[in-house]
Design a protein around this motif. Sequence first.
Motif, PDB file in Angstrom:
ATOM      1  N   LEU A  17       0.927  -1.026   0.140  1.00  0.00           N
ATOM      2  CA  LEU A  17      -0.020   0.064  -0.029  1.00  0.00           C
ATOM      3  C   LEU A  17       0.837   1.359  -0.141  1.00  0.00           C
ATOM      4  CD1 LEU A  17      -2.648  -1.190   2.410  1.00  0.00           C
ATOM      5  CD2 LEU A  17      -2.902  -0.638   0.054  1.00  0.00           C
ATOM      6  N   ASN A  18       2.025   1.312   0.638  1.00  0.00           N
ATOM      7  CA  ASN A  18       2.889   2.430   0.710  1.00  0.00           C
ATOM      8  C   ASN A  18       3.372   2.775  -0.728  1.00  0.00           C
ATOM      9  OD1 ASN A  18       2.939   2.928   3.258  1.00  0.00           O
ATOM     10  ND2 ASN A  18       4.750   1.701   4.052  1.00  0.00           N
ATOM     11  N   GLY A  19       3.758   1.777  -1.617  1.00  0.00           N
ATOM     12  CA  GLY A  19       4.039   1.734  -2.740  1.00  0.00           C
ATOM     13  C   GLY A  19       2.952   2.296  -3.637  1.00  0.00           C
ATOM     14  N   PHE A  20       1.834   1.783  -3.458  1.00  0.00           N
ATOM     15  CA  PHE A  20       0.620   1.881  -4.268  1.00  0.00           C
ATOM     16  C   PHE A  20       0.379   3.523  -4.208  1.00  0.00           C
ATOM     17  CE2 PHE A  20      -3.926   2.574  -5.196  1.00  0.00           C
ATOM     18  CZ  PHE A  20      -4.057   1.998  -6.346  1.00  0.00           C
ATOM     19  N   LEU A  21       0.386   4.066  -3.027  1.00  0.00           N
ATOM     20  CA  LEU A  21       0.007   5.500  -2.560  1.00  0.00           C
ATOM     21  C   LEU A  21       1.058   6.353  -2.536  1.00  0.00           C
ATOM     22  CD1 LEU A  21      -2.572   4.587   0.164  1.00  0.00           C
ATOM     23  CD2 LEU A  21      -3.130   5.324  -2.026  1.00  0.00           C
ATOM     24  N   ARG A  22       2.164   5.800  -3.524  1.00  0.00           N
ATOM     25  CA  ARG A  22       3.296   6.692  -3.602  1.00  0.00           C
ATOM     26  C   ARG A  22       2.797   8.189  -4.268  1.00  0.00           C
ATOM     27  NH1 ARG A  22       2.987   3.200  -7.482  1.00  0.00           N
ATOM     28  NH2 ARG A  22       3.153   3.769  -9.647  1.00  0.00           N
ATOM     29  N   ASP A  23       3.885   9.219  -4.281  1.00  0.00           N
ATOM     30  CA  ASP A  23       3.653  10.366  -4.912  1.00  0.00           C
ATOM     31  C   ASP A  23       3.606  10.274  -6.273  1.00  0.00           C
ATOM     32  OD1 ASP A  23       4.431  12.783  -5.991  1.00  0.00           O
ATOM     33  OD2 ASP A  23       5.327  13.584  -4.295  1.00  0.00           O
ATOM     34  N   HIS A  24       2.640  10.226  -6.874  1.00  0.00           N
ATOM     35  CA  HIS A  24       2.499  10.052  -8.332  1.00  0.00           C
ATOM     36  C   HIS A  24       3.163  10.980  -9.173  1.00  0.00           C
ATOM     37  CE1 HIS A  24      -1.094  12.488  -8.042  1.00  0.00           C
ATOM     38  NE2 HIS A  24      -0.778  12.843  -8.980  1.00  0.00           N
ATOM     39  N   TYR A  30       0.440   9.758  -0.577  1.00  0.00           N
ATOM     40  CA  TYR A  30       1.478  10.412   0.266  1.00  0.00           C
ATOM     41  C   TYR A  30       1.921  11.438  -1.124  1.00  0.00           C
ATOM     42  CZ  TYR A  30       6.260  11.269   0.899  1.00  0.00           C
ATOM     43  OH  TYR A  30       7.297  11.923   1.530  1.00  0.00           O
ATOM     44  N   ARG A  31       2.264  12.651  -0.423  1.00  0.00           N
ATOM     45  CA  ARG A  31       2.965  13.618  -1.387  1.00  0.00           C
ATOM     46  C   ARG A  31       4.278  14.037  -0.761  1.00  0.00           C
ATOM     47  NH1 ARG A  31      -1.119  18.228  -1.116  1.00  0.00           N
ATOM     48  NH2 ARG A  31      -2.454  16.501  -1.956  1.00  0.00           N
ATOM     49  N   SER A  67       6.408  12.291  -8.322  1.00  0.00           N
ATOM     50  CA  SER A  67       8.013  11.998  -8.199  1.00  0.00           C
ATOM     51  C   SER A  67       8.060  10.386  -8.117  1.00  0.00           C
ATOM     52  CB  SER A  67       8.542  12.571  -7.040  1.00  0.00           C
ATOM     53  OG  SER A  67       8.152  12.006  -5.768  1.00  0.00           O
ATOM     54  N   GLY A  68       7.303   9.731  -7.780  1.00  0.00           N
ATOM     55  CA  GLY A  68       7.406   8.383  -7.555  1.00  0.00           C
ATOM     56  C   GLY A  68       7.903   7.964  -6.116  1.00  0.00           C
ATOM     57  N   THR A 107       7.009  17.832  -3.910  1.00  0.00           N
ATOM     58  CA  THR A 107       5.694  18.008  -4.687  1.00  0.00           C
ATOM     59  C   THR A 107       4.707  18.833  -3.877  1.00  0.00           C
ATOM     60  OG1 THR A 107       6.032  15.787  -5.602  1.00  0.00           O
ATOM     61  CG2 THR A 107       3.741  16.754  -5.497  1.00  0.00           C
ATOM     62  N   ASN A 108       4.594  18.737  -2.794  1.00  0.00           N
ATOM     63  CA  ASN A 108       3.504  19.757  -1.965  1.00  0.00           C
ATOM     64  C   ASN A 108       3.708  21.099  -2.102  1.00  0.00           C
ATOM     65  OD1 ASN A 108       1.288  19.386   0.225  1.00  0.00           O
ATOM     66  ND2 ASN A 108       2.499  20.950   0.872  1.00  0.00           N
ATOM     67  N   SER A 109       5.109  21.469  -2.141  1.00  0.00           N
ATOM     68  CA  SER A 109       5.515  23.022  -2.391  1.00  0.00           C
ATOM     69  C   SER A 109       5.349  23.210  -3.783  1.00  0.00           C
ATOM     70  CB  SER A 109       6.925  23.178  -1.994  1.00  0.00           C
ATOM     71  OG  SER A 109       7.282  24.176  -2.200  1.00  0.00           O
ATOM     72  N   ARG A 110       5.588  22.391  -4.677  1.00  0.00           N
ATOM     73  CA  ARG A 110       5.226  22.934  -6.112  1.00  0.00           C
ATOM     74  C   ARG A 110       3.890  22.989  -6.244  1.00  0.00           C
ATOM     75  NH1 ARG A 110       6.748  18.567  -8.596  1.00  0.00           N
ATOM     76  NH2 ARG A 110       4.769  17.848  -9.471  1.00  0.00           N
ATOM     77  N   LEU A 111       2.881  22.281  -5.653  1.00  0.00           N
ATOM     78  CA  LEU A 111       1.532  22.175  -5.977  1.00  0.00           C
ATOM     79  C   LEU A 111       0.901  23.460  -5.361  1.00  0.00           C
ATOM     80  CD1 LEU A 111       0.403  18.349  -5.527  1.00  0.00           C
ATOM     81  CD2 LEU A 111       0.673  19.673  -7.796  1.00  0.00           C
ATOM     82  N   ARG A 112       1.597  23.760  -4.030  1.00  0.00           N
ATOM     83  CA  ARG A 112       1.140  24.919  -3.221  1.00  0.00           C
ATOM     84  C   ARG A 112       1.352  26.295  -4.048  1.00  0.00           C
ATOM     85  NH1 ARG A 112      -0.415  26.940   1.493  1.00  0.00           N
ATOM     86  NH2 ARG A 112       0.625  28.511   2.373  1.00  0.00           N
ATOM     87  N   ASN A 113       2.587  26.348  -4.517  1.00  0.00           N
ATOM     88  CA  ASN A 113       2.779  27.546  -5.604  1.00  0.00           C
ATOM     89  C   ASN A 113       2.404  27.618  -6.712  1.00  0.00           C
ATOM     90  OD1 ASN A 113       4.453  28.462  -3.433  1.00  0.00           O
ATOM     91  ND2 ASN A 113       6.144  27.289  -4.202  1.00  0.00           N
ATOM     92  N   SER A 114       1.920  26.673  -7.356  1.00  0.00           N
ATOM     93  CA  SER A 114       1.046  26.404  -8.866  1.00  0.00           C
ATOM     94  C   SER A 114      -0.362  26.532  -8.762  1.00  0.00           C
ATOM     95  CB  SER A 114       1.628  25.309  -9.657  1.00  0.00           C
ATOM     96  OG  SER A 114       1.081  24.106  -9.037  1.00  0.00           O
ATOM     97  N   ARG A 115      -1.019  26.348  -7.706  1.00  0.00           N
ATOM     98  CA  ARG A 115      -2.621  26.600  -7.571  1.00  0.00           C
ATOM     99  C   ARG A 115      -2.970  27.646  -6.786  1.00  0.00           C
ATOM    100  NH1 ARG A 115      -3.752  20.014  -7.485  1.00  0.00           N
ATOM    101  NH2 ARG A 115      -2.569  19.529  -9.356  1.00  0.00           N
TER     102      ARG A 115
END
Length: 186
Positions: free
Chosen positions: A72-79, A114-115, A81-82, A119-127
């Motif tokens: 489940l950790n692998g499945f719910l990875r940051d899609h 998972y993020r 960055s991987g 990735t979280n920073s990039r999404l926060r700054n782009s949305r």
Amino acid sequence: MNDATRKARRRFLHTTGGLALAAGLMPLAPRQALASLPDARSLAFDHTHTGERIKLVYAVGDSFVPEALTSLNGFLRDHYSGQVGVIDPQLFDLLYQLRRELGTSEPFQVISGYRSPATNSRLRNSRGGGVARHSLHMDGKAIDIRVAGVPLGDLRDAAKTLKGGGVGFYQGEQFVHLDTGRVRYW
């Protein structure tokens, strides 16, 4: 070697050989064996971004299944960055309770698990909002989901009745955020 010693040796080899065979075969059939237990808890997910699907028993009784948690950790990875994070097992219990509350066996459709902090920073700054600076996604304590055939408002309301953490309602984006943080709603 006398006859009694030979018999004892045969019994020993027979017993240990059977145990070794059983141990070797155990990884081949754990899903069926675990799923048949009366106190087994299972979940199913479809990932909307990767197209992957998973269905497994993640816990039996009071014990989590380590191999299932790793999957489940692998499945719910940051899609994006991987990067694989560690998901809070209590989140799976919350999802299991939610599935029961909804009375559905449909898989959860995952929008985000998972993020990574990057990735979280990039999404926060782009949305234009909607991504928290200290998102629980980065701690593996949050997931964004929907369920086929379940109205989004019903999913939100069922999640709120559990009082298991935060519940966010994103009608426009078509998902409900669920986390194991403090109980709060938005």
